[in-house]
Design a protein around this motif. Structure first.
Motif, PDB file in Angstrom:
ATOM      1  N   ARG A 193       0.844  -1.189   0.000  1.00 43.27           N
ATOM      2  CA  ARG A 193       0.000   0.000   0.000  1.00 43.27           C
ATOM      3  C   ARG A 193       0.883   1.244   0.000  1.00 43.27           C
ATOM      4  N   HIS A 194       0.267   2.395  -0.286  1.00 44.41           N
ATOM      5  CA  HIS A 194       1.019   3.639  -0.480  1.00 44.41           C
ATOM      6  C   HIS A 194       1.218   4.342   0.865  1.00 44.41           C
ATOM      7  N   LEU A 195       2.131   3.786   1.682  1.00 45.41           N
ATOM      8  CA  LEU A 195       2.453   4.384   2.978  1.00 45.41           C
ATOM      9  C   LEU A 195       3.562   5.410   2.764  1.00 45.41           C
ATOM     10  N   ALA A 196       3.282   6.680   3.103  1.00 41.88           N
ATOM     11  CA  ALA A 196       4.232   7.766   2.827  1.00 41.88           C
ATOM     12  C   ALA A 196       5.140   8.057   4.011  1.00 41.88           C
ATOM     13  N   ALA A 197       4.619   7.953   5.233  1.00 41.90           N
ATOM     14  CA  ALA A 197       5.437   8.268   6.412  1.00 41.90           C
ATOM     15  C   ALA A 197       4.765   7.690   7.659  1.00 41.90           C
ATOM     16  N   VAL A 198       5.598   7.462   8.691  1.00 37.47           N
ATOM     17  CA  VAL A 198       5.121   7.012  10.002  1.00 37.47           C
ATOM     18  C   VAL A 198       5.637   7.998  11.038  1.00 37.47           C
ATOM     19  N   VAL A 199       4.742   8.441  11.927  1.00 37.79           N
ATOM     20  CA  VAL A 199       5.122   9.350  13.011  1.00 37.79           C
ATOM     21  C   VAL A 199       4.834   8.635  14.330  1.00 37.79           C
ATOM     22  N   VAL A 200       5.868   8.430  15.144  1.00 36.76           N
ATOM     23  CA  VAL A 200       5.720   7.739  16.428  1.00 36.76           C
ATOM     24  C   VAL A 200       5.845   8.758  17.551  1.00 36.76           C
ATOM     25  N   VAL A 201       4.817   8.839  18.403  1.00 37.07           N
ATOM     26  CA  VAL A 201       4.820   9.734  19.565  1.00 37.07           C
ATOM     27  C   VAL A 201       5.008   8.866  20.800  1.00 37.07           C
ATOM     28  N   SER A 202       6.166   8.995  21.478  1.00 38.39           N
ATOM     29  CA  SER A 202       6.487   8.064  22.558  1.00 38.39           C
ATOM     30  C   SER A 202       7.528   8.670  23.483  1.00 38.39           C
ATOM     31  N   ASP A 203       7.730   7.983  24.638  1.00 42.19           N
ATOM     32  CA  ASP A 203       8.820   8.367  25.541  1.00 42.19           C
ATOM     33  C   ASP A 203      10.098   7.596  25.224  1.00 42.19           C
ATOM     34  N   GLY A 204      10.030   6.696  24.227  1.00 47.49           N
ATOM     35  CA  GLY A 204      11.217   5.960  23.804  1.00 47.49           C
ATOM     36  C   GLY A 204      11.519   4.729  24.623  1.00 47.49           C
ATOM     37  N   PHE A 211       7.212  17.893   9.671  1.00 41.59           N
ATOM     38  CA  PHE A 211       7.610  16.868   8.694  1.00 41.59           C
ATOM     39  C   PHE A 211       6.880  17.064   7.364  1.00 41.59           C
ATOM     40  N   TRP A 212       5.698  17.713   7.384  1.00 38.67           N
ATOM     41  CA  TRP A 212       4.984  17.956   6.125  1.00 38.67           C
ATOM     42  C   TRP A 212       5.836  18.806   5.176  1.00 38.67           C
ATOM     43  N   LYS A 213       6.459  19.865   5.722  1.00 41.05           N
ATOM     44  CA  LYS A 213       7.283  20.738   4.876  1.00 41.05           C
ATOM     45  C   LYS A 213       8.500  20.000   4.351  1.00 41.05           C
ATOM     46  N   GLN A 214       9.085  19.166   5.224  1.00 42.86           N
ATOM     47  CA  GLN A 214      10.277  18.432   4.806  1.00 42.86           C
ATOM     48  C   GLN A 214       9.963  17.450   3.677  1.00 42.86           C
ATOM     49  N   MET A 215       8.709  16.996   3.609  1.00 40.67           N
ATOM     50  CA  MET A 215       8.351  15.967   2.638  1.00 40.67           C
ATOM     51  C   MET A 215       7.462  16.490   1.512  1.00 40.67           C
ATOM     52  N   GLU A 216       7.217  17.846   1.452  1.00 39.56           N
ATOM     53  CA  GLU A 216       6.224  18.364   0.509  1.00 39.56           C
ATOM     54  C   GLU A 216       6.590  18.113  -0.946  1.00 39.56           C
ATOM     55  N   ASN A 217       7.879  18.032  -1.250  1.00 41.68           N
ATOM     56  CA  ASN A 217       8.291  17.783  -2.636  1.00 41.68           C
ATOM     57  C   ASN A 217       8.599  16.310  -2.904  1.00 41.68           C
ATOM     58  N   ASP A 218       8.381  15.506  -1.902  1.00 44.74           N
ATOM     59  CA  ASP A 218       8.668  14.075  -2.051  1.00 44.74           C
ATOM     60  C   ASP A 218       7.529  13.412  -2.831  1.00 44.74           C
ATOM     61  N   VAL A 219       7.904  12.613  -3.846  1.00 46.71           N
ATOM     62  CA  VAL A 219       6.872  11.949  -4.668  1.00 46.71           C
ATOM     63  C   VAL A 219       6.059  10.964  -3.848  1.00 46.71           C
ATOM     64  N   ALA A 220       6.602  10.532  -2.706  1.00 51.13           N
ATOM     65  CA  ALA A 220       5.874   9.577  -1.860  1.00 51.13           C
ATOM     66  C   ALA A 220       4.585  10.176  -1.326  1.00 51.13           C
ATOM     67  N   PHE A 221       4.495  11.539  -1.293  1.00 53.50           N
ATOM     68  CA  PHE A 221       3.303  12.192  -0.774  1.00 53.50           C
ATOM     69  C   PHE A 221       2.300  12.524  -1.878  1.00 53.50           C
ATOM     70  N   LYS A 222       2.568  12.064  -3.091  1.00 51.09           N
ATOM     71  CA  LYS A 222       1.642  12.264  -4.192  1.00 51.09           C
ATOM     72  C   LYS A 222       0.802  11.008  -4.396  1.00 51.09           C
ATOM     73  N   PRO A 223      -0.439  11.152  -4.877  1.00 46.08           N
ATOM     74  CA  PRO A 223      -1.263   9.968  -5.152  1.00 46.08           C
ATOM     75  C   PRO A 223      -0.591   9.067  -6.185  1.00 46.08           C
ATOM     76  N   VAL A 224      -0.851   7.796  -6.075  1.00 45.11           N
ATOM     77  CA  VAL A 224      -0.301   6.804  -7.002  1.00 45.11           C
ATOM     78  C   VAL A 224      -1.436   6.243  -7.837  1.00 45.11           C
ATOM     79  N   SER A 225      -1.200   6.138  -9.161  1.00 39.13           N
ATOM     80  CA  SER A 225      -2.209   5.609 -10.079  1.00 39.13           C
ATOM     81  C   SER A 225      -1.949   4.125 -10.306  1.00 39.13           C
TER      82      SER A 225
END
Length: 702
Positions: free
Chosen positions: A157-168, A651-665
């Protein structure tokens, strides 16, 4: 956007043939003047076309045509936000402040979302669940399970990024830094918690055996730790209810202090006993949650008694004894008939092992008669002094006809059909490589395959002769090891593995099977295990056997669980094949009793009672200091970075030009049998019905 295509299983020449046949049959019917005065060439052509199309489509359906439909679909990019739901998140903050931080992080991430991205929220701890709500109630932190679960759920599937919120912090599963993700989507981490040392005195571990014996003392090894409490005084205690069993003064020395203590407690009552190991809270300590450990120990009133009787001293007997005594539930008594001429077997054992008995010097008749009378299980071990003819009289199902002096070296061969008990994979692999034993040469009686654990192998030839087999005689369990030289197995096991695990397990399972009394109760209820931890589902199984000892489950089974305060929880067990099963859910830590009850009608009611315990899971209080370094390493390894809570949406700005954040046909091809299309059926029915009705009306047949 979509388009369709028709594919056939056969050559296109068949279509041409069908076209010719259908046109020919339709023409044959309508070439002549069919309707008399009302005849019309246009009408005949129309009806012929309807008939021809009908015949042609039927012929086409016989060729198994498939309708291929291709559509192009757009899949949005997916961003997963995983929130740590474990109790350790609350160690550095109260729930109100923490929830505000979490809500602020959610808001930042949602604000940066655009229409080409789907946002999925998960929570994780001991389980991974897709939802935004967090109660910080999970008893464990398992980051590796989260990564594995996301790999499985978003594979292909078209997974673009994972964000983990934790104490580590993690305290279950593998180290997430060493987990190799399948997905190439970058992983960003947002650290919550406090990385400063907290003033704390805690019990980091309380190790103990699961079983103790009445009247004996058992050890509890306590690991103590303190941070930033140099010079503080406390007290280490062991309590059972309100009774203090142990007390010792503790003096902390150093900023980061550690100490191990071994405490010995006497087992004074039979059953599952609960003890509390406590270190008293000191002034300035941040929390007392980790100052106590609850432990549960099963106290038994007797060990399984194994009596080994040999014709004389032999290294095998020493190896047997060492292997059996490796299991603390067994106690071993050894006798040598050559050295103890006045020995009389008291028939007070749970299992008797006879080595080189019967022999020509020691027939063992009195021992055998006493064991048979009380149905005490007996395991015979043959050697070069064994009187085989007498052994055959004792165990007619496991006898060998041969000369006493004829012995040969044989290797063990594991029989996969054996089903009386199960050895671990590691033990079975070890047994396959064991050195040879000396076995009597002769003709062996045939034994059921399911009762033979080891067969004899000579070179590469596996014979039907048993090396280790079991049987029963009028309710008495019996076994024979047709081999001398087990001491070599013990040495080989240690030489290869630096332990005796394989040989110890073999003898532990042999003793367990032979010494275990056959359960003749018609009604049985038992939990899946006697000791649970608080994040486990409490489950039960029950069985009812009728007079013919056949499993039945027509009658209802009711189960009542009772806690230490006397509160009852009533359940009705569900049916499972021929038995019963119940998942009672989660219960708080403590000791519980249960009563199972089956009403068979006509006033006949059977009851079964038992106990189980639930230990508190205290992993989350072991570490009060957040580990952002490990979060940062995890993020960098997976193409992301560690973010502060106030920059959660960056992270949105860091990845805004990344093709991974574009829809896939994707081009999706679907195949369907033409014969399954309902609209085609109704169209054909309309064609043939129209043609038939008009032909009948015009011809005057109706």
């Amino acid at each position: 956007m979509g388009f369709s295509d028709l594919t056939l299983e056969y050559s296109g020449w068949w279509v041409l043939l069908g076209l010719v046949l259908s046109a020919g049959l339709a023409a044959l019917l309508y070439t002549r003047n069919y309707f008399g005065e009302d005849d019309s060439k246009g009408l005949r052509i129309t009806l012929a076309a309807l008939r021809g199309v009908f015949i042609f489509v039927l012929f086409l359906l016989l060729l198994g045509p498939l309708l291929k439909t291709s559509t192009r679909e757009l899949e949005k990019a997916t961003v997963v936000v995983a929130l740590d739901n474990s109790e350790s998140m609350l160690m550095a903050s109260d729930s109100i402040s923490l929830n505000k931080q979490i809500e602020n992080i959610r808001s930042q991430i949602k604000e940066g979302q655009n229409q080409d991205v789907d946002l999925h929220f998960y929570r994780f701890g001991d389980v991974v669940k897709e939802e935004e709500l967090t109660g910080f109630s999970d008893k464990v932190s398992n980051l590796s399970r989260l990564l594995e679960e996301l790999d499985n759920r978003y594979e292909n599937r078209h997974l673009a990024a994972v964000v983990v919120v934790s104490d580590g912090l993690f305290n279950q599963g593998a180290n997430p830094e060493y987990y190799s993700r399948k997905s190439k989507a970058p992983l960003f981490a947002i650290g919550l918690g406090d990385t400063l040392d907290r003033r704390d005195l805690k019990i980091s571990a309380a190790r103990h055996n699961d079983i103790a014996y009445l009247g004996n003392t058992f050890p509890i090894q306590v690991d103590l730790e303190a941070v930033d409490l140099d010079g503080s005084a406390s007290r280490l205690k062991v309590m059972q209810g309100e009774l203090e069993l142990y007390s010792e003064a503790i003096q902390v020395a150093g900023k980061h202090w550690q100490q191990k203590k071994e405490i010995r407690i006497e087992a004074k009552a039979v059953g599952t006993q609960q003890y509390k190991v406590i270190v008293e809270k000191v002034d300035g300590e941040y929390t007392a949650v980790n100052n106590q450990r609850d432990i549960f120990i099963d106290v038994l009133d007797a060990r399984t008694k194994v009596v080994i009787i040999g014709a004389g001293p032999h290294p095998d007997i020493g190896a047997f004894r060492r292997a059996i005594e490796s299991n603390e539930q067994y106690q071993v008594e050894t006798h040598f008939l050559d050295l103890e001429p006045d020995f009389r077997f008291k028939a007070d054992a749970d299992l008797v092992i006879l080595h080189n008995v019967p022999s020509l010097r020691q027939t063992g008749d009195l021992i055998w008669e006493a064991a048979a009378e009380k149905q005490i299980p007996v395991l015979f071990v043959t050697g070069q002094e064994t009187y085989l003819r007498q052994l055959g009289r004792f165990v007619p199902d496991l006898q060998v006809i041969g000369k006493r002096e004829e012995y040969s070296e044989v290797l063990p061969w594991l029989n996969e059909s054996f089903d009386l008990f199960q050895l671990s994979d590691e033990a079975m692999e070890s047994l396959k490589a064991m050195p040879p034993l000396w076995s009597p040469y002769g003709e062996y009686s045939r034994v059921a395959e399911s009762k033979v654990l080891l067969k004899q192998r000579i070179g590469s030839v596996v014979s039907d002769a048993p090396l280790l087999a079991f049987t029963e005689n009028q309710g008495q369990k019996l076994g024979v090891l047709f081999g001398e030289g087990f001491w070599r197995w013990s040495l080989y096991d240690f030489d290869q593995h630096e332990n005796h695990n394989a040989t110890n397990e073999l003898w532990s399972k042999i003793v367990q099977y032979l010494a275990l009394k056959t359960d003749k109760r018609p009604f049985r209820v038992k939990p899946s295990k006697k000791k649970f931890v608080e994040n486990e589902v409490i489950s039960f199984e029950a069985e009812y056997y009728n007079a013919a000892f056949q499993l039945q489950n027509e009658a209802d089974v009711k189960l009542t669980i009772r806690n230490a305060e006397g509160q009852n929880y009533a359940f009705q067990m569900g049916r499972n094949a021929k038995a019963y099963r119940l998942d009672a859910g989660y219960f708080p830590p403590g000791q519980y009793t249960f009563t199972g009850r089956i009403d068979l009608g006509a006033g006949k009611v059977l009851e079964e009672k038992g106990v189980f315990s639930i230990s508190p899971l205290q992993l989350e209080a072991n570490n009060l200091k957040a580990d952002f370094k490990s979060l940062e390493r995890l993020a960098l390894k997976n193409g992301g970075k560690l973010l502060k809570p106030e920059e959660a949406g960056s992270f949105w700005k860091q990845m805004e030009n990344d093709v991974a954040f574009k829809p896939v046909s994707y081009l999706i091809n679907r195949f369907e049998d033409l014969i399954n299309l309902k609209w085609l059926f109704w169209t054909l029915l309309l064609f043939i019905s129209t043609e038939w009705v008009i032909r009948k009306l015009k011809s005057g047949s109706v």
